[in-house]
Design a protein around this motif. Structure first.
Motif, PDB file in Angstrom:
ATOM      1  N   THR A  52      61.603  31.060  21.373  1.00  8.45           N
ATOM      2  CA  THR A  52      62.102  30.567  20.091  1.00  8.45           C
ATOM      3  C   THR A  52      62.102  29.043  20.062  1.00  8.45           C
ATOM      4  O   THR A  52      62.057  28.388  21.111  1.00  8.45           O
ATOM      5  CB  THR A  52      63.528  31.083  19.834  1.00  8.45           C
ATOM      6  OG1 THR A  52      64.024  30.531  18.612  1.00  8.45           O
ATOM      7  CG2 THR A  52      64.484  30.737  20.954  1.00  8.45           C
ATOM      8  N   ARG A 103      73.748  32.029  11.352  1.00  9.36           N
ATOM      9  CA  ARG A 103      74.203  33.356  10.896  1.00  9.36           C
ATOM     10  C   ARG A 103      75.678  33.364  10.535  1.00  9.36           C
ATOM     11  O   ARG A 103      76.115  34.205   9.748  1.00  9.36           O
ATOM     12  CB  ARG A 103      73.835  34.428  11.933  1.00  9.36           C
ATOM     13  CG  ARG A 103      74.618  34.392  13.197  1.00  9.36           C
ATOM     14  CD  ARG A 103      73.915  35.178  14.287  1.00  9.36           C
ATOM     15  NE  ARG A 103      72.684  34.526  14.736  1.00  9.36           N
ATOM     16  CZ  ARG A 103      71.885  35.001  15.683  1.00  9.36           C
ATOM     17  NH1 ARG A 103      72.156  36.140  16.265  1.00  9.36           N
ATOM     18  NH2 ARG A 103      70.813  34.337  16.056  1.00  9.36           N
ATOM     19  N   PHE A 126      64.755  37.613   6.451  1.00 11.83           N
ATOM     20  CA  PHE A 126      64.958  37.200   7.832  1.00 11.83           C
ATOM     21  C   PHE A 126      66.015  38.131   8.418  1.00 11.83           C
ATOM     22  O   PHE A 126      66.952  38.537   7.732  1.00 11.83           O
ATOM     23  CB  PHE A 126      65.362  35.730   7.989  1.00 11.83           C
ATOM     24  CG  PHE A 126      65.442  35.375   9.443  1.00 11.83           C
ATOM     25  CD1 PHE A 126      64.286  35.281  10.198  1.00 11.83           C
ATOM     26  CD2 PHE A 126      66.662  35.242  10.085  1.00 11.83           C
ATOM     27  CE1 PHE A 126      64.337  35.056  11.568  1.00 11.83           C
ATOM     28  CE2 PHE A 126      66.726  35.022  11.461  1.00 11.83           C
ATOM     29  CZ  PHE A 126      65.558  34.921  12.202  1.00 11.83           C
ATOM     30  N   THR A 219      66.648  26.241   7.242  1.00 14.74           N
ATOM     31  CA  THR A 219      66.472  26.127   8.686  1.00 14.74           C
ATOM     32  C   THR A 219      65.288  25.235   9.096  1.00 14.74           C
ATOM     33  O   THR A 219      65.387  24.461  10.037  1.00 14.74           O
ATOM     34  CB  THR A 219      66.312  27.566   9.231  1.00 14.74           C
ATOM     35  OG1 THR A 219      67.531  28.247   8.953  1.00 14.74           O
ATOM     36  CG2 THR A 219      66.017  27.612  10.677  1.00 14.74           C
ATOM     37  N   SER A 257      70.625  26.774  10.038  1.00 16.45           N
ATOM     38  CA  SER A 257      70.687  26.874  11.480  1.00 16.45           C
ATOM     39  C   SER A 257      70.174  25.542  12.006  1.00 16.45           C
ATOM     40  O   SER A 257      68.974  25.300  12.035  1.00 16.45           O
ATOM     41  CB  SER A 257      69.797  28.017  11.981  1.00 16.45           C
ATOM     42  OG  SER A 257      69.687  27.927  13.380  1.00 16.45           O
ATOM     43  N   ARG A 384      57.589  40.112  16.599  1.00 13.87           N
ATOM     44  CA  ARG A 384      58.018  40.067  15.202  1.00 13.87           C
ATOM     45  C   ARG A 384      57.238  41.143  14.475  1.00 13.87           C
ATOM     46  O   ARG A 384      56.245  40.884  13.818  1.00 13.87           O
ATOM     47  CB  ARG A 384      57.755  38.687  14.583  1.00 13.87           C
ATOM     48  CG  ARG A 384      58.647  37.580  15.104  1.00 13.87           C
ATOM     49  CD  ARG A 384      59.969  37.427  14.422  1.00 13.87           C
ATOM     50  NE  ARG A 384      61.070  38.193  14.960  1.00 13.87           N
ATOM     51  CZ  ARG A 384      62.334  37.760  14.997  1.00 13.87           C
ATOM     52  NH1 ARG A 384      62.630  36.537  14.583  1.00 13.87           N
ATOM     53  NH2 ARG A 384      63.297  38.533  15.434  1.00 13.87           N
ATOM     54  N   ARG A 407      55.072  36.101  18.371  1.00 11.20           N
ATOM     55  CA  ARG A 407      55.291  34.694  18.040  1.00 11.20           C
ATOM     56  C   ARG A 407      55.320  33.838  19.297  1.00 11.20           C
ATOM     57  O   ARG A 407      56.122  34.080  20.198  1.00 11.20           O
ATOM     58  CB  ARG A 407      56.612  34.560  17.272  1.00 11.20           C
ATOM     59  CG  ARG A 407      56.845  33.172  16.731  1.00 11.20           C
ATOM     60  CD  ARG A 407      58.150  33.084  15.970  1.00 11.20           C
ATOM     61  NE  ARG A 407      59.290  33.092  16.869  1.00 11.20           N
ATOM     62  CZ  ARG A 407      60.556  32.917  16.484  1.00 11.20           C
ATOM     63  NH1 ARG A 407      60.840  32.758  15.202  1.00 11.20           N
ATOM     64  NH2 ARG A 407      61.529  32.929  17.357  1.00 11.20           N
TER      65      ARG A 407
HETATM   66  N1  F0G Z   1      67.239  31.790   9.102  1.00 16.27           N
HETATM   67  C1  F0G Z   1      66.072  31.612   9.719  1.00 16.27           C
HETATM   68  C2  F0G Z   1      64.843  31.389   8.906  1.00 16.27           C
HETATM   69  C3  F0G Z   1      65.998  31.635  11.116  1.00 16.27           C
HETATM   70  O1  F0G Z   1      64.824  31.456  11.709  1.00 16.27           O
HETATM   71  C4  F0G Z   1      67.185  31.861  11.860  1.00 16.27           C
HETATM   72  C5  F0G Z   1      67.143  31.946  13.313  1.00 16.27           C
HETATM   73  C6  F0G Z   1      68.393  32.032  11.174  1.00 16.27           C
HETATM   74  C7  F0G Z   1      68.383  31.988   9.789  1.00 16.27           C
HETATM   75  C8  F0G Z   1      69.677  32.306  11.880  1.00 16.27           C
HETATM   76  O2  F0G Z   1      70.157  31.183  12.516  1.00 16.27           O
HETATM   77  O3  F0G Z   1      70.066  31.740  14.943  1.00 16.27           O
HETATM   78  O4  F0G Z   1      71.368  29.794  14.109  1.00 16.27           O
HETATM   79  O5  F0G Z   1      72.159  32.079  13.691  1.00 16.27           O
HETATM   80  N2  F0G Z   1      66.074  32.134  13.943  1.00 16.27           N
HETATM   81  C9  F0G Z   1      65.910  32.165  15.371  1.00 16.27           C
HETATM   82  C10 F0G Z   1      64.466  32.415  15.683  1.00 16.27           C
HETATM   83  C11 F0G Z   1      66.842  33.067  16.106  1.00 16.27           C
HETATM   84  O6  F0G Z   1      64.152  32.540  16.872  1.00 16.27           O
HETATM   85  O7  F0G Z   1      63.641  32.443  14.774  1.00 16.27           O
HETATM   86  P1  F0G Z   1      70.973  31.213  13.892  1.00 16.27           P
END
Ligand code: F0G
Length: 459
Positions: A52, A103, A126, A219, A257, A384, A407
């Motif tokens: 990630t 989150r 997501f 994000t 995030s 994914r 990914r």
């Molecule tokens: N939205 C998107 C588009 C994200 O990619 C993520 C997290 C979150 C929300 C949630 O945020 O992890 O800080 O609670 N994505 C990570 C990933 C886990 O590996 O794509 P978070």
């Protein structure tokens, strides 16, 4: 003589962290013990970690210095006020509730805005966002353009919303059943694909007509802004910072995030313009996270985040960040590896359906491929595809997404061009022996977000 000059990262390295290559026998044992789930590997067993880009970036010397400026007062820390001012200045939003990560902001916002039976249209789902919408009683509806579901379609803004799909939903269920439209910049599950400003403006127009809010999953907003600067007419002379500001101004609030774009190891926030929602969020955050002036973050973390936000929108930074991903993408394309095109901004998404075309989707081709790449070289990627998509709530069957992807996520400012070469070589090796690879079966899955903890066995 060509006038085109090469470019390099706008920083030099001041501190290093050793990484270690292991033997193939060691990796085979490690991945078996991890139930063929790369999330369950120990990081000590990983050579190049592309699980990630979340919380894995390298902070700058300024950000580390910011940590020393932490004001760890329980209430009213000066780092909180600095963070709020920074968010107002760069992202336009009026009110801010810090959270420990994205989150948590999604949870609070979903609980406040969503009622049982509501619909949440969005530009592809997501995982955590959708789960929190469902836990609050809502139903996610995918309104992204069809091009986004086709890994080979070269449309430049695969994060765009199909406005007809949105309008049809509004007409069908009524605007009062749609608390907000969820707009992500960039779209992670589509392969890191951007939305255009033109499309966002049209969504704003339509939602204004019906009194529907837009909530922005910001994000990776700087990466999206960079792609607008590169590819959208009329934005070629605007800075990334200006485009980021314009995107945010078109929306009513955001969940962030901060572990991605803003290059901190932990942190996030909920930003909102409506003062009433803000008051509710301030109240909820004390239940789940901490006092409203720190949420889930230490003072020092809020300071590092404020600095990270400024760095994230600098053109030189974002050009090098996305440039590194594009370098790897171009290399893999040259080797004939099937990947999502156009190349996304935070990672390379291998099309596992094509790569392992002989493996049925019910035997988890992407999960299998991620495990095989790890065995080859110690490069850790993530699934994914069908595992991430979970099960249909009503029928209990697997959701079978069109996109079945692996990914290779690139952390910011962490790896060098030589690492990118090693990664490409490893993917090529696995590609050469792809016909000998068999799928897997699921032997354990948890109830929520199963991809994090599910276990598998080789067929
Ligand atoms: N939205 C998107 C588009 C994200 O990619 C993520 C997290 C979150 C929300 C949630 O945020 O992890 O800080 O609670 N994505 C990570 C990933 C886990 O590996 O794509 P978070």
């Amino acid at each position: 003589m060509s006038t085109e000059r090469t470019w390099a990262e706008p920083y030099k390295i001041k501190m290093v962290e050793p990484v270690f290559m292991t033997t193939e026998a060691h990796r085979k044992k490690a991945i078996e013990e991890a139930g063929y789930n790369t999330f369950l590997l120990k990081s000590a067993d990983v050579y190049i970690d592309l699980l990630t880009d979340s919380g894995t970036s390298a902070m700058s010397d300024r950000q580390w210095a910011g940590l020393m400026m932490g004001d760890e007062a329980y209430a009213g820390s000066r780092n909180y006020y600095n963070l709020v001012e920074t968010i107002q200045k760069y992202y336009s939003y009026k009110h801010v509730v810090p959270t420990h990560q994205g989150r948590a902001a999604e949870h609070i916002l979903s609980q406040i805005l969503i009622n049982e039976g509501d619909y949440l249209p969005g530009n592809m789902y997501f995982t955590t966002t959708k789960l929190h919408q469902e836990l609050a009683g809502g139903k996610f509806v995918d309104i992204i353009v069809d091009e986004a579901h086709d890994p080979d379609n070269l449309y430049k803004f695969k994060g765009d919303v199909n406005l007809e799909k949105l309008e049809a939903l509004i007409n069908k269920v009524g605007a009062n059943k749609i608390p907000y439209v969820s707009i992500a910049t960039t779209v992670n599950m589509a392969g890191g694909q951007p939305i255009s400003l033109n499309n966002l403006k049209a969504i704003r127009k339509l939602t204004n007509k019906h009194g529907i809010k837009i909530i922005h999953d910001m994000t990776r907003v700087a990466e999206n802004a960079f792609m607008i600067q590169q590819n959208e007419e009329g934005y070629e002379n605007k800075s990334t910072a200006e485009i980021v500001y314009e995107i945010c101004s078109l929306t009513d609030g955001a969940t962030m995030s901060a572990k991605k774009d803003a290059m901190v190891n932990i942190g996030g926030f909920l930003a909102i313009n409506d003062p009433e929602i803000y008051v509710k969020a301030q109240n909820m955050v004390v239940v789940y996270e901490g006092l409203h002036t720190y949420g889930g973050m230490a003072g020092r973390d809020m300071e590092a985040l404020a600095i990270g936000i400024k760095e994230s929108v600098q053109d030189e930074h974002i050009k090098a960040r996305v440039g590194q991903v594009f370098y790897l993408g171009a290399k893999l394309l040259k080797l004939g590896i099937p990947i999502v095109k156009p190349v996304g901004t935070h990672g390379i998404f291998i099309n596992a359906k094509k790569f392992l075309s002989h493996v049925q989707q019910s035997n988890f081709p992407a999960q299998t491929l991620a495990a095989e790449i790890y065995v080859d070289s110690g490069v850790r990627a993530m699934e994914r595809g069908v595992v991430s998509a979970g099960r249909n709530k009503e029928t209990g069957e697997h959701n079978y997404p069109k996109l079945e992807l692996v990914r290779l996520t690139i952390p910011r400012r962490v790896y060098t061009q030589a690492h990118m070469d090693v990664i490409a070589e490893s993917v090529q090796r696995v590609y050469e022996r792809r016909d000998s690879i068999k799928g897997m079966k699921l032997i354990y899955e948890p109830e929520y977000l199963r991809f994090f903890q599910a276990k598998f066995e080789k067929l």
